[in-house]
Scaffold this active site. Structure first.
Site, PDB file in Angstrom:
ATOM      1  NE  ARG A 125     -17.177 -27.382   9.368  1.00 27.10           N
ATOM      2  CZ  ARG A 125     -18.195 -26.587   9.045  1.00 27.10           C
ATOM      3  NH1 ARG A 125     -19.334 -27.095   8.634  1.00 27.10           N
ATOM      4  NH2 ARG A 125     -18.079 -25.285   9.129  1.00 27.10           N
ATOM      5  CD  GLU A 184     -29.033 -28.987   7.560  1.00 27.94           C
ATOM      6  OE1 GLU A 184     -28.968 -27.752   7.737  1.00 27.94           O
ATOM      7  OE2 GLU A 184     -28.657 -29.816   8.393  1.00 27.94           O
ATOM      8  CG  LEU A 210     -26.817 -20.462   4.513  1.00 25.73           C
ATOM      9  CD1 LEU A 210     -26.299 -19.187   5.165  1.00 25.73           C
ATOM     10  CD2 LEU A 210     -28.263 -20.707   4.916  1.00 25.73           C
TER      11      LEU A 210
HETATM   12  C1  LIG Z   1     -25.242 -22.312  14.013  1.00 23.45           C
HETATM   13  C2  LIG Z   1     -25.268 -22.579  12.537  1.00 23.45           C
HETATM   14  C3  LIG Z   1     -24.451 -21.859  11.688  1.00 23.45           C
HETATM   15  C4  LIG Z   1     -24.476 -22.105  10.321  1.00 23.45           C
HETATM   16  N1  LIG Z   1     -23.676 -21.375   9.502  1.00 23.45           N
HETATM   17  C5  LIG Z   1     -23.753 -21.559   8.172  1.00 23.45           C
HETATM   18  C6  LIG Z   1     -22.990 -20.747   7.285  1.00 23.45           C
HETATM   19  O1  LIG Z   1     -22.239 -19.877   7.718  1.00 23.45           O
HETATM   20  N2  LIG Z   1     -23.115 -20.971   5.952  1.00 23.45           N
HETATM   21  C7  LIG Z   1     -23.925 -21.950   5.443  1.00 23.45           C
HETATM   22  O2  LIG Z   1     -24.002 -22.118   4.238  1.00 23.45           O
HETATM   23  N3  LIG Z   1     -24.662 -22.731   6.268  1.00 23.45           N
HETATM   24  C8  LIG Z   1     -24.596 -22.553   7.604  1.00 23.45           C
HETATM   25  N4  LIG Z   1     -25.343 -23.352   8.425  1.00 23.45           N
HETATM   26  C9  LIG Z   1     -26.259 -24.325   7.830  1.00 23.45           C
HETATM   27  C10 LIG Z   1     -27.493 -23.603   7.327  1.00 23.45           C
HETATM   28  O3  LIG Z   1     -27.861 -22.584   8.239  1.00 23.45           O
HETATM   29  C11 LIG Z   1     -28.669 -24.568   7.190  1.00 23.45           C
HETATM   30  O4  LIG Z   1     -28.283 -25.652   6.398  1.00 23.45           O
HETATM   31  C12 LIG Z   1     -29.836 -23.840   6.543  1.00 23.45           C
HETATM   32  O5  LIG Z   1     -30.344 -22.847   7.420  1.00 23.45           O
HETATM   33  C13 LIG Z   1     -30.954 -24.811   6.202  1.00 23.45           C
HETATM   34  O6  LIG Z   1     -32.007 -24.046   5.668  1.00 23.45           O
HETATM   35  P1  LIG Z   1     -33.444 -24.676   5.514  1.00 23.45           P
HETATM   36  O7  LIG Z   1     -34.311 -23.577   5.004  1.00 23.45           O
HETATM   37  O8  LIG Z   1     -33.356 -25.938   4.769  1.00 23.45           O
HETATM   38  O9  LIG Z   1     -33.870 -25.079   6.989  1.00 23.45           O
HETATM   39  P2  LIG Z   1     -33.972 -24.179   8.306  1.00 23.45           P
HETATM   40  O10 LIG Z   1     -33.286 -22.874   8.137  1.00 23.45           O
HETATM   41  O11 LIG Z   1     -33.521 -25.070   9.407  1.00 23.45           O
HETATM   42  O12 LIG Z   1     -35.530 -23.886   8.416  1.00 23.45           O
HETATM   43  C14 LIG Z   1     -36.461 -24.927   8.581  1.00 23.45           C
HETATM   44  C15 LIG Z   1     -37.749 -24.324   9.089  1.00 23.45           C
HETATM   45  O13 LIG Z   1     -38.756 -25.336   9.108  1.00 23.45           O
HETATM   46  C16 LIG Z   1     -39.458 -25.246  10.329  1.00 23.45           C
HETATM   47  N5  LIG Z   1     -40.030 -26.562  10.648  1.00 23.45           N
HETATM   48  C17 LIG Z   1     -39.383 -27.710  10.995  1.00 23.45           C
HETATM   49  N6  LIG Z   1     -40.260 -28.696  11.212  1.00 23.45           N
HETATM   50  C18 LIG Z   1     -41.490 -28.180  10.979  1.00 23.45           C
HETATM   51  C19 LIG Z   1     -42.812 -28.712  11.022  1.00 23.45           C
HETATM   52  N7  LIG Z   1     -43.037 -29.979  11.359  1.00 23.45           N
HETATM   53  N8  LIG Z   1     -43.836 -27.887  10.712  1.00 23.45           N
HETATM   54  C20 LIG Z   1     -43.614 -26.593  10.364  1.00 23.45           C
HETATM   55  N9  LIG Z   1     -42.389 -26.044  10.309  1.00 23.45           N
HETATM   56  C21 LIG Z   1     -41.345 -26.825  10.613  1.00 23.45           C
HETATM   57  C22 LIG Z   1     -38.430 -24.799  11.339  1.00 23.45           C
HETATM   58  O14 LIG Z   1     -39.030 -24.207  12.464  1.00 23.45           O
HETATM   59  C23 LIG Z   1     -37.630 -23.789  10.508  1.00 23.45           C
HETATM   60  O15 LIG Z   1     -38.201 -22.514  10.553  1.00 23.45           O
HETATM   61  C24 LIG Z   1     -25.331 -23.115   9.798  1.00 23.45           C
HETATM   62  C25 LIG Z   1     -26.153 -23.844  10.655  1.00 23.45           C
HETATM   63  C26 LIG Z   1     -26.127 -23.580  12.016  1.00 23.45           C
HETATM   64  C27 LIG Z   1     -27.026 -24.384  12.913  1.00 23.45           C
END
Ligand SMILES: Cc1cc2nc3c(=O)[nH]c(=O)nc-3n(C[C@H](O)[C@H](O)[C@H](O)COP(=O)(O)OP(=O)(O)OC[C@H]3O[C@@H](n4cnc5c(N)ncnc54)[C@H](O)[C@@H]3O)c2cc1C
Length: 330
Positions: free
Chosen positions: A89, A172, A189
């Site tokens: 990548r 993340e 994920l």
């Molecule tokens: C288009 C795309 C495709 C992807 N495809 C894959 C895949 O196929 N496989 C894989 O493993 N990973 C994939 N990823 C990566 C993966 O989706 C992310 O790493 C993962 O969703 C992170 O999860 P998280 O719960 O840490 O954060 P997120 O899912 O980003 O959730 C964070 C949450 O915190 C909230 N938030 C942020 N700041 C604040 C605040 N100040 N106050 C209150 N709430 C807040 C946001 O609104 C959000 O709801 C992809 C990412 C993208 C963008």
């Protein structure tokens, strides 16, 4: 904390609008250690159609045999890597970025390998193309490298514990070290799920089960100034130009100075300070890592050092580095 990564600190990103380094910035401002901040992964084939966030043209398309071409019709990846379009990548992202910078407008051509099968087999890509006015059955898809995943984040141990007492971080926003300098697709994920469970178990072990009769806490956040219009755009431009796909000392230094100026223009806005804190940590860690490794590419230090080591920085250390940079002479 489970507030996601930092893709939105860059002008072109696949991340949703709220993902702008808020969680990492909050923890850093509270004094938590941040690990591997310099490792930001850029997805090679975001659809370059002016949308924010940029939709993805999944890597599976290249797995099906789609070719990357430039404006001159050259299949540029064959000269760069034995696996051509299926190179890692970061290699493809740098190649796409170089083509874009040279004005050669890279495209992903699925016509020969998929034809109209793209509509049924890749409905998400076909839908994104349709919304952008692109017909992938007849036209190649314009692509660009876009900030996608932050391997760095709040440094945590195997139970998701940060360096601050009673702070757990997963997803993340955290940096477990599992992804090294370059995450493999789909591991984001998996890591988020595994470490969310580990955090929950560790929180319960440390704090005990929640009291049944605990009073309901209602948060009434104090009124805070909103980010001034333009500050976010300015920060995203600075990060893209100075701390993006290709980096060097001069660009990173300029980027850090610009972050300081953006911060100085509105020092009382917590949402902006969270973003500038994360941006400062990314650029400072990138300046300190004088090698290229995984997603971190220094054009002035192209070699990879024999021994891999993780970086750890507090915001105070990153700010001290930023403050030590000589002001630019004009
Ligand atoms: C288009 C795309 C495709 C992807 N495809 C894959 C895949 O196929 N496989 C894989 O493993 N990973 C994939 N990823 C990566 C993966 O989706 C992310 O790493 C993962 O969703 C992170 O999860 P998280 O719960 O840490 O954060 P997120 O899912 O980003 O959730 C964070 C949450 O915190 C909230 N938030 C942020 N700041 C604040 C605040 N100040 N106050 C209150 N709430 C807040 C946001 O609104 C959000 O709801 C992809 C990412 C993208 C963008």
């Amino acid at each position: 904390l489970a507030g996601g990564g930092s893709g939105g600190l860059y002008a072109l990103t696949t991340n949703p609008p709220r993902i702008r380094g808020q969680a990492i910035g909050m923890a850093a401002r509270a004094g938590a250690q941040i690990a591997d901040a310099e490792f930001v992964q850029f997805h090679p084939t975001a659809i370059d159609c002016g949308q924010d966030p940029a939709p993805l043209a999944t890597e599976a398309l290249r797995g099906e045999g789609a070719h990357l071409l430039n404006r001159l019709g050259e299949r540029f990846m064959t000269a760069l890597h034995p696996d051509a379009e299926l190179a890692p990548r970061d290699v493809v992202a740098r190649a796409i970025y170089a083509q874009t910078q040279a004005g050669l407008r890279p495209v992903l051509d699925t016509r020969a390998c998929l034809g109209d099968r793209i509509l049924a087999d890749f409905p998400a890509v076909a839908g994104a193309c349709a919304r952008a006015g692109i017909d992938p059955v007849r036209q190649p898809i314009p692509v660009a490298a876009a900030a996608h995943y932050h391997m760095g984040g709040v440094a945590v141990d195997e139970d998701g514990r940060a360096s601050l007492d009673r702070l757990w971080v997963c997803g993340e926003a955290s940096s477990t070290g599992l992804h090294g300098a370059n995450r493999l697709a789909s591991n984001g994920l998996l890591e988020a799920l595994v470490f969310a469970r580990r955090c929950a178990l560790s929180i319960e072990a440390r704090l005990g089960p929640p009291a049944q009769d605990a009073a309901l806490i209602t948060l009434r956040p104090a009124a805070r100034p909103h980010r001034r219009p333009g500050a976010g755009r300015r920060l995203r431009r600075a990060m893209t130009e100075g701390a993006g796909v290709l980096r060097d000392a001069q660009g990173l230094t300029r980027c850090l100075r610009e972050i300081a100026a953006i911060e100085a223009a509105q020092p009382d806005c917590p949402a902006l300070l969270n973003m500038t804190a994360t941006a400062t940590l990314i650029a400072a860690a990138a300046l300190m890592r004088q090698e290229s490794r995984g997603a971190h590419c220094r054009t002035d230090f192209p070699q990879t050092l024999p021994e891999g080591r993780r970086s750890r920085l507090t915001l105070s250390q990153a700010l001290a580095l930023r403050a030590s940079l000589e002001p630019e002479t004009t």
